[in-house]
Design an enzyme around this catalytic site. Structure first.
Site, PDB file in Angstrom:
ATOM      1  N   ASN A  72       4.382   0.655   8.574  1.00  0.00           N
ATOM      2  CA  ASN A  72       5.710   1.130   8.224  1.00  0.00           C
ATOM      3  C   ASN A  72       5.723   2.588   7.761  1.00  0.00           C
ATOM      4  OD1 ASN A  72       8.562   0.935   7.046  1.00  0.00           O
ATOM      5  ND2 ASN A  72       7.334   1.209   5.186  1.00  0.00           N
ATOM      6  N   THR A  95       0.822  -1.205   0.000  1.00  0.00           N
ATOM      7  CA  THR A  95       0.000   0.000   0.000  1.00  0.00           C
ATOM      8  C   THR A  95       0.856   1.255   0.000  1.00  0.00           C
ATOM      9  OG1 THR A  95      -0.203   0.364   2.396  1.00  0.00           O
ATOM     10  CG2 THR A  95      -1.649  -1.304   1.396  1.00  0.00           C
ATOM     11  N   ASP A 137      -4.073   6.124   2.032  1.00  0.00           N
ATOM     12  CA  ASP A 137      -3.620   7.326   2.726  1.00  0.00           C
ATOM     13  C   ASP A 137      -3.936   7.102   4.193  1.00  0.00           C
ATOM     14  OD1 ASP A 137      -3.241   9.779   3.915  1.00  0.00           O
ATOM     15  OD2 ASP A 137      -4.346  10.927   2.418  1.00  0.00           O
ATOM     16  N   LYS A 191       6.571   9.393  17.621  1.00  0.00           N
ATOM     17  CA  LYS A 191       7.097   8.037  17.756  1.00  0.00           C
ATOM     18  C   LYS A 191       7.011   7.549  19.202  1.00  0.00           C
ATOM     19  CE  LYS A 191       8.184   7.062  13.494  1.00  0.00           C
ATOM     20  NZ  LYS A 191       7.549   5.955  12.753  1.00  0.00           N
ATOM     21  N   THR A 245      18.055   4.836   3.731  1.00  0.00           N
ATOM     22  CA  THR A 245      16.962   5.102   2.789  1.00  0.00           C
ATOM     23  C   THR A 245      16.978   6.585   2.442  1.00  0.00           C
ATOM     24  OG1 THR A 245      15.338   5.620   4.512  1.00  0.00           O
ATOM     25  CG2 THR A 245      15.559   3.300   3.880  1.00  0.00           C
ATOM     26  N   TYR A 302       8.549  14.745  15.501  1.00  0.00           N
ATOM     27  CA  TYR A 302       8.820  13.364  15.088  1.00  0.00           C
ATOM     28  C   TYR A 302       9.067  12.488  16.311  1.00  0.00           C
ATOM     29  CZ  TYR A 302      10.911   9.394  12.665  1.00  0.00           C
ATOM     30  OH  TYR A 302      11.203   8.121  12.202  1.00  0.00           O
ATOM     31  N   VAL A 318      18.319   4.538   9.017  1.00  0.00           N
ATOM     32  CA  VAL A 318      18.317   3.429   8.067  1.00  0.00           C
ATOM     33  C   VAL A 318      18.707   4.001   6.715  1.00  0.00           C
ATOM     34  CG1 VAL A 318      16.955   1.569   7.041  1.00  0.00           C
ATOM     35  CG2 VAL A 318      16.491   2.307   9.389  1.00  0.00           C
TER      36      VAL A 318
END
Length: 237
Positions: free
Chosen positions: A78, A37, A55, A147, A178, A143, A176
């Site tokens: 995720n 998704t 969404d 979290k 990315t 953030y 990570v």
């Protein structure tokens, strides 16, 4: 413990670096189907992968996915967002709302929507929530706050869903390798390594993944005085 052999997995944020590894590794471990998704789902080259538009900030979008994917046995929350700058006082209203909705309310509402489906299957079902090492280190403004909230919600979900046999796994990790971490030169964990650790924990019956040294150290430091966690406080008096 939850086996991925024959599982039906739903991954949010499947277009990203971590999400893509979750999709591929789930199949490598025997998943029968993976719902990949994203807000703008991509095409995949495997008929076992079903792209779905989602969404996580839109209740109607969440309900549409629940209706289309009622065979899910493993939900992986995720998808995430990060503001461009640290410092909670400098974030705009829009940045704060976007992070709360994407990082906290989205995963929580997805878990709540899928909970009856997973509970009704009588076991071998799971929810995986991707937190952050910054859940325990409040240097990333909103953030970090979102979290930390998701970590708490995951702990609550684990307790509420345990009687129905739903395994709930919380994942903590620092940087990570990315696109989201492209701005830093600090050490970064290979997303393939992260996903392997997560699925190993899932299939061994574990509840929490501390994926790197930062996560291990930050959790260990929670019982320390605040001046030890945030040295700047020791010099402010």
């Amino acid at each position: 413990m939850t086996s991925l052999d024959g599982a039906v997995v739903l991954v949010t944020g499947a277009n990203g670096g971590i999400g893509g590894h979750f999709v591929r590794e789930a199949l490598a471990r025997g998943a029968a189907k993976v719902y990949a998704t994203a807000r703008n789902p991509r095409e995949w080259d495997d008929e076992r992968i079903v792209p779905l538009k989602l969404d996580v900030t839109d209740p109607a979008s969440i309900q549409a996915v629940v209706d289309q994917a009622s065979d899910v046995t493993v939900l992986i929350n995720n998808a995430g967002a990060s503001p461009a700058t640290p410092g909670i006082l400098t974030h705009t209203d829009a940045e704060i709302r976007a992070n709360v909705e994407t990082n906290f309310l989205g995963p929580l509402f997805l878990a709540r929507a899928f909970a009856p489906i997973l509970s009704a299957k009588g076991g071998n079902t799971a929810i995986i929530d991707i937190h952050s090492a910054l859940s325990w280190y409040a240097v990333a403004g909103i953030y970090s706050a979102t979290k930390a909230a998701l970590w708490s919600a995951t702990n609550s979900l684990r307790l509420e869903l345990q009687p129905a046999g739903v395994q709930v796994v919380g994942v903590h990790v620092g940087y990570v390798d990315t696109a989201m971490a492209a701005h830093t030169t600090d050490p970064k964990l290979d997303p393939a390594v992260l996903v392997t650790k997560v699925f190993d924990t899932l299939e061994s019956g574990g509840y929490e993944v501390l994926a790197d040294d930062n996560s291990v150290q930050l959790k260990a430091g929670l019982s320390a005085p605040l001046e030890a966690v945030y040295p700047q406080l020791a010099t402010s008096n």
